[in-house]
Design a protein around this motif. Structure first.
Motif, PDB file in Angstrom:
ATOM      1  N   PHE A 163       0.839  -1.334   0.156  1.00  0.00           N
ATOM      2  CA  PHE A 163      -0.054   0.022   0.275  1.00  0.00           C
ATOM      3  C   PHE A 163       1.055   1.345   0.114  1.00  0.00           C
ATOM      4  O   PHE A 163       0.724   2.225  -0.849  1.00  0.00           O
ATOM      5  N   VAL A 164       1.930   1.091   0.923  1.00  0.00           N
ATOM      6  CA  VAL A 164       3.000   2.407   1.157  1.00  0.00           C
ATOM      7  C   VAL A 164       3.448   2.671  -0.380  1.00  0.00           C
ATOM      8  O   VAL A 164       3.587   3.724  -1.177  1.00  0.00           O
ATOM      9  N   LEU A 165       4.134   1.444  -0.913  1.00  0.00           N
ATOM     10  CA  LEU A 165       4.765   1.499  -2.335  1.00  0.00           C
ATOM     11  C   LEU A 165       3.684   2.127  -3.367  1.00  0.00           C
ATOM     12  O   LEU A 165       4.178   3.050  -4.195  1.00  0.00           O
ATOM     13  N   GLY A 166       2.635   1.920  -3.258  1.00  0.00           N
ATOM     14  CA  GLY A 166       1.644   2.183  -4.251  1.00  0.00           C
ATOM     15  C   GLY A 166       1.425   3.868  -4.130  1.00  0.00           C
ATOM     16  O   GLY A 166       1.215   4.737  -5.107  1.00  0.00           O
ATOM     17  N   LEU A 167       1.267   4.030  -2.728  1.00  0.00           N
ATOM     18  CA  LEU A 167       0.931   5.785  -2.440  1.00  0.00           C
ATOM     19  C   LEU A 167       2.071   6.309  -3.005  1.00  0.00           C
ATOM     20  O   LEU A 167       1.568   7.503  -3.516  1.00  0.00           O
ATOM     21  N   CYS A 168       3.334   5.881  -2.606  1.00  0.00           N
ATOM     22  CA  CYS A 168       4.358   6.596  -3.119  1.00  0.00           C
ATOM     23  C   CYS A 168       4.639   6.745  -4.519  1.00  0.00           C
ATOM     24  O   CYS A 168       4.936   7.974  -5.219  1.00  0.00           O
ATOM     25  N   ALA A 169       4.199   5.792  -5.379  1.00  0.00           N
ATOM     26  CA  ALA A 169       4.104   5.758  -6.898  1.00  0.00           C
ATOM     27  C   ALA A 169       3.185   6.917  -7.158  1.00  0.00           C
ATOM     28  O   ALA A 169       3.249   7.585  -8.185  1.00  0.00           O
ATOM     29  N   ILE A 170       1.815   6.840  -6.769  1.00  0.00           N
ATOM     30  CA  ILE A 170       1.097   7.843  -7.170  1.00  0.00           C
ATOM     31  C   ILE A 170       1.608   9.505  -6.831  1.00  0.00           C
ATOM     32  O   ILE A 170       1.377  10.172  -7.803  1.00  0.00           O
ATOM     33  N   VAL A 171       1.924   9.368  -5.649  1.00  0.00           N
ATOM     34  CA  VAL A 171       2.341  10.773  -5.181  1.00  0.00           C
ATOM     35  C   VAL A 171       3.478  11.245  -6.330  1.00  0.00           C
ATOM     36  O   VAL A 171       3.461  12.260  -6.767  1.00  0.00           O
ATOM     37  N   SER A 172       4.677  10.181  -6.543  1.00  0.00           N
ATOM     38  CA  SER A 172       5.670  10.669  -7.422  1.00  0.00           C
ATOM     39  C   SER A 172       5.218  10.947  -8.792  1.00  0.00           C
ATOM     40  O   SER A 172       5.669  11.933  -9.543  1.00  0.00           O
ATOM     41  N   TYR A 173       4.011  10.233  -9.349  1.00  0.00           N
ATOM     42  CA  TYR A 173       3.501  10.593 -10.738  1.00  0.00           C
ATOM     43  C   TYR A 173       3.002  12.025 -10.781  1.00  0.00           C
ATOM     44  O   TYR A 173       3.314  12.622 -11.610  1.00  0.00           O
ATOM     45  N   ILE A 174       2.185  12.349  -9.769  1.00  0.00           N
ATOM     46  CA  ILE A 174       1.695  13.564  -9.368  1.00  0.00           C
ATOM     47  C   ILE A 174       2.617  14.927  -9.741  1.00  0.00           C
ATOM     48  O   ILE A 174       2.458  15.919 -10.244  1.00  0.00           O
ATOM     49  N   PHE A 175       3.876  14.622  -8.711  1.00  0.00           N
ATOM     50  CA  PHE A 175       4.792  15.404  -8.486  1.00  0.00           C
ATOM     51  C   PHE A 175       5.429  15.949  -9.769  1.00  0.00           C
ATOM     52  O   PHE A 175       5.768  16.842 -10.465  1.00  0.00           O
ATOM     53  N   LEU A 176       5.854  14.612 -10.449  1.00  0.00           N
ATOM     54  CA  LEU A 176       6.395  14.740 -11.815  1.00  0.00           C
ATOM     55  C   LEU A 176       5.986  15.231 -12.851  1.00  0.00           C
ATOM     56  O   LEU A 176       6.234  16.091 -13.937  1.00  0.00           O
ATOM     57  N   ALA A 177       4.317  15.148 -13.001  1.00  0.00           N
ATOM     58  CA  ALA A 177       3.665  15.715 -13.858  1.00  0.00           C
ATOM     59  C   ALA A 177       3.421  17.282 -13.705  1.00  0.00           C
ATOM     60  O   ALA A 177       3.169  17.865 -14.866  1.00  0.00           O
ATOM     61  N   GLN A 178       3.566  17.634 -12.717  1.00  0.00           N
ATOM     62  CA  GLN A 178       3.673  19.185 -12.612  1.00  0.00           C
ATOM     63  C   GLN A 178       4.906  19.772 -13.047  1.00  0.00           C
ATOM     64  O   GLN A 178       5.003  21.020 -13.348  1.00  0.00           O
TER      65      GLN A 178
END
Length: 629
Positions: A614-629
């Motif tokens: 769950f933590v790995l998935g959450l980190c992946a989502i946050v990283s994707y949002i950060f990089l997309a900006q």
């Protein structure tokens, strides 16, 4: 009107009721009772037909009966109804009349069969569907009867199902008719698309009132309808099923070949005469196919040794002559020959059944001979019918066949010559049959010779009635004084017989036809009576005779071109395509199964593992949002 409706329902449903009784209770009722019920049900239909026939003859008005609205799709409206007019009642007279005689004959002929009740149930169902075909007020009701008689022919041809050859003959008839039926169905679809109706009366009005007809499309519809007729009425190239149809019990052969199924194609073309009159190119095709079929079948009949096969090829040949007349628009002439042919061909088939019955199942004419004295009624009735089919004056076939040839002469000299040659051959092979079967010495076994006797009254009575009809049936349409033409006149825009009157040319043609018939009889007399020539054993047949005896190898050609190619294609798909597809399908299944197997390891019940993922998935989502900006 209500009485007409009720009587029409009796006419149609009486044979169906006989079918139901024999199917469910026939075995317990016993063979004799089963036969009586089956026969009586068709006799009832015959009596009702006579009632309507007298009514129509007096009033000259068709009876249209609508039972209920059946199909409503957009602007296509189809009723379930009946049409009782001159054509349908004429057909019903010989369908139910000759059908009654064949049922009566069958009581004795089939009495030793353990499934006699089943046989009568199938016969009744056959007559029910044929009546439905004839009496229907539109093409869809005709199609129901059309398919029904095809089903019953399958059941009856393969009635003795323990013999595999008979099963094969039944399947052949069924499949070959399906080819023709597809053509009929396409023709019906085109007609419905063009005129938004399948009702005969409405269709005739729509066509006569149309100002901008699509003639190419109408011609395509007519051609497709004729393909259906080719299947049901055994014309080239869909004719090979009919000779094999004699595999069934002899009453079945008489019913199919004389009164019912094979006449359906002629009926349909005649009923839709207003369509075919507008498509002269299709009419030319019909005439040519009819003439060629007549000649080809006649040549094959010259050398056959099975008594029923000779008659079967004779039927194909005579049907060809009927289509020859239809191709020239001489509908009333074709109908005339349908009627006379029903008389003498039913008599000939039932007579051959009497011979076979007396010889314990023997059908090879090489093992017959000398039956004239032992079976006098069978002999004389078959002789009368042979004279009729040979066109000898003043028997019925003389008048109807002469009309066809005369019509052909006025339209196409080439087709007239073909028809005349076929007619000469007919006289030859019919008297070849008579001489081999009834004259000289008996060539069967001593046991057969010892038990030779005339058939009983239930068999000989129908023969005598049919022989009388074969003798005097031609009186319904005498040259220059045709009751039949006058009776059918309201159905046709023109009567083709009116195009020529009896003059020097017509009398000359009549003389040529009679002379041709006598030449055929005389050649048969010299060869098979004076010279006592007996056909060779199968293994000794050579040359052209072998080609004719093997029916031009058409069945073999069909087998090579269609059956084997379909089998080869099926084998290819089985061995390669299906194998490859199976490997692909099973491979996908294995991959899915493996993914599931590995995936289930993640579902191990460990809360710590679940939180870590769950933590790995959450980190992946946050990283994707950060990089997309």
């Amino acid at each position: 009107m209500e009485m007409n409706t009720n009587l029409a329902l009796v006419l149609v449903l009486a044979p169906f009721l006989g079918f139901l009784i024999n199917v469910f209770f026939g075995k317990s009722l016993g063979k004799t009772v089963s036969g009586i019920i089956g026969t009586a049900s068709v006799v009832v239909s015959f009596l009702v037909t006579i009632f309507f026939f007298n009514q129509i003859t007096q009033t000259q008005k068709a009876i249209q009966i609508t039972l209920f609205d059946w199909i409503q799709i957009s602007n296509l409206h189809i009723n379930l109804g009946f049409l009782l007019d001159q054509l349908s009642l004429l057909w019903l007279l010989f369908v139910t009349g000759i059908g009654s005689l064949i049922h009566l004959y069958s009581i004795s002929y089939m009495h030793d069969d353990e499934n006699m009740h089943k046989f009568f149930s199938y016969l009744n169902l056959f007559v029910f569907f044929m009546i439905t075909l004839v009496i229907g007020s539109n093409l869809l009701v005709l199609f129901i009867g059309w398919e029904g008689v095809g089903l019953c022919s399958y059941l009856l041809i393969g009635f003795w199902y323990k013999n595999q050859d008979y099963n094969d003959a039944a399947k052949k008839a069924f499949i070959m008719n399906r080819i023709g039926d597809l053509g009929l169905l396409i023709g019906i679809f085109i007609i419905g698309f063009m005129f938004s109706t399948l009702d005969y009366a409405t269709l005739k009005t729509a066509i006569s009132g149309a100002t901008n007809l699509n003639l190419p499309l109408l011609s395509l519809a007519a051609l497709c309808l004729f393909i259906g007729a080719c299947g049901k009425s055994a014309q080239i190239p869909l004719y090979t099923w009919l000779p094999d149809a004699m595999a069934g019990p002899t009453p079945v052969s008489a019913l199919i070949h004389a009164a019912t199924m094979v006449t359906a194609g002629i009926f349909m073309v005649t009923r839709l005469n207003f369509v075919f009159d507008l498509t002269p190119d299709v009419q030319n095709v019909i005439a040519v196919i009819g003439a060629v079929t007549s000649l080809v079948a006649a040549t094959i009949g010259l050398v056959q040794t099975d008594i029923k096969k000779v008659l079967a090829y004779s039927t194909v040949s005579q049907l060809g002559l009927m289509f020859l007349a239809l191709g020239f628009g001489a509908y009333e002439v074709a109908v005339f020959h349908v009627i006379t042919h029903a008389f003498f061909k039913a008599c000939l088939f039932l007579g051959s059944g009497s011979v076979i019955h007396g010889l314990y199942g023997e059908q090879d004419m090489r093992k017959m001979g000398g039956l004239r004295k032992a079976m006098p009624i069978t002999f004389w009735t078959m002789l009368v019918s042979s004279l009729a089919i040979s066109g000898v004056p003043l028997f019925s076939g003389f008048f109807s066949k002469d009309e066809i040839l005369m019509t052909a002469f006025h339209h196409s000299k080439a087709l007239y010559v073909i028809g005349s040659i076929a007619s000469i051959m007919t006289a030859f092979y019919m008297f070849r049959l008579m001489f081999l079967t009834f004259f000289k010495d008996f060539r069967g076994t001593e046991e057969q010779k010892h038990h030779l006797h005339e058939s009983d009254g239930l068999i000989t009575f129908p023969l005598m009635i049919l022989a009388l009809l074969a003798t005097f049936g031609g009186l319904i349409s005498l040259p220059g004084n045709s009751w039949l033409n006058d009776y059918l006149a309201p159905l046709f825009t023109k009567v083709a017989g009116e195009e020529h009157h009896l003059g020097t040319t017509e009398y000359t043609l009549m003389g040529v036809a009679v002379l041709g018939g006598f030449i055929g009889i005389f050649i048969a007399y010299i060869k098979y009576f004076k010279q006592d020539n007996i056909p060779e054993a199968d293994e000794n047949i050579t040359g052209l005779t072998k080609v004719l005896y093997n029916k031009y190898y058409v069945d073999e050609a069909y087998d090579a071109i269609f059956v084997r190619s379909v089998n080869a294609l099926s084998k290819f798909f089985r061995d390669y395509i299906e194998t490859g597809l199976s490997a692909l399908i099973f491979g996908l299944g294995k991959v899915t199964n493996e993914i599931g197997f590995q995936g289930k390891k993640l579902q191990n019940g460990s809360i710590g593992l679940y939180l870590f993922v769950f933590v790995l998935g959450l980190c992946a989502i946050v990283s994707y949002i950060f990089l997309a900006q």
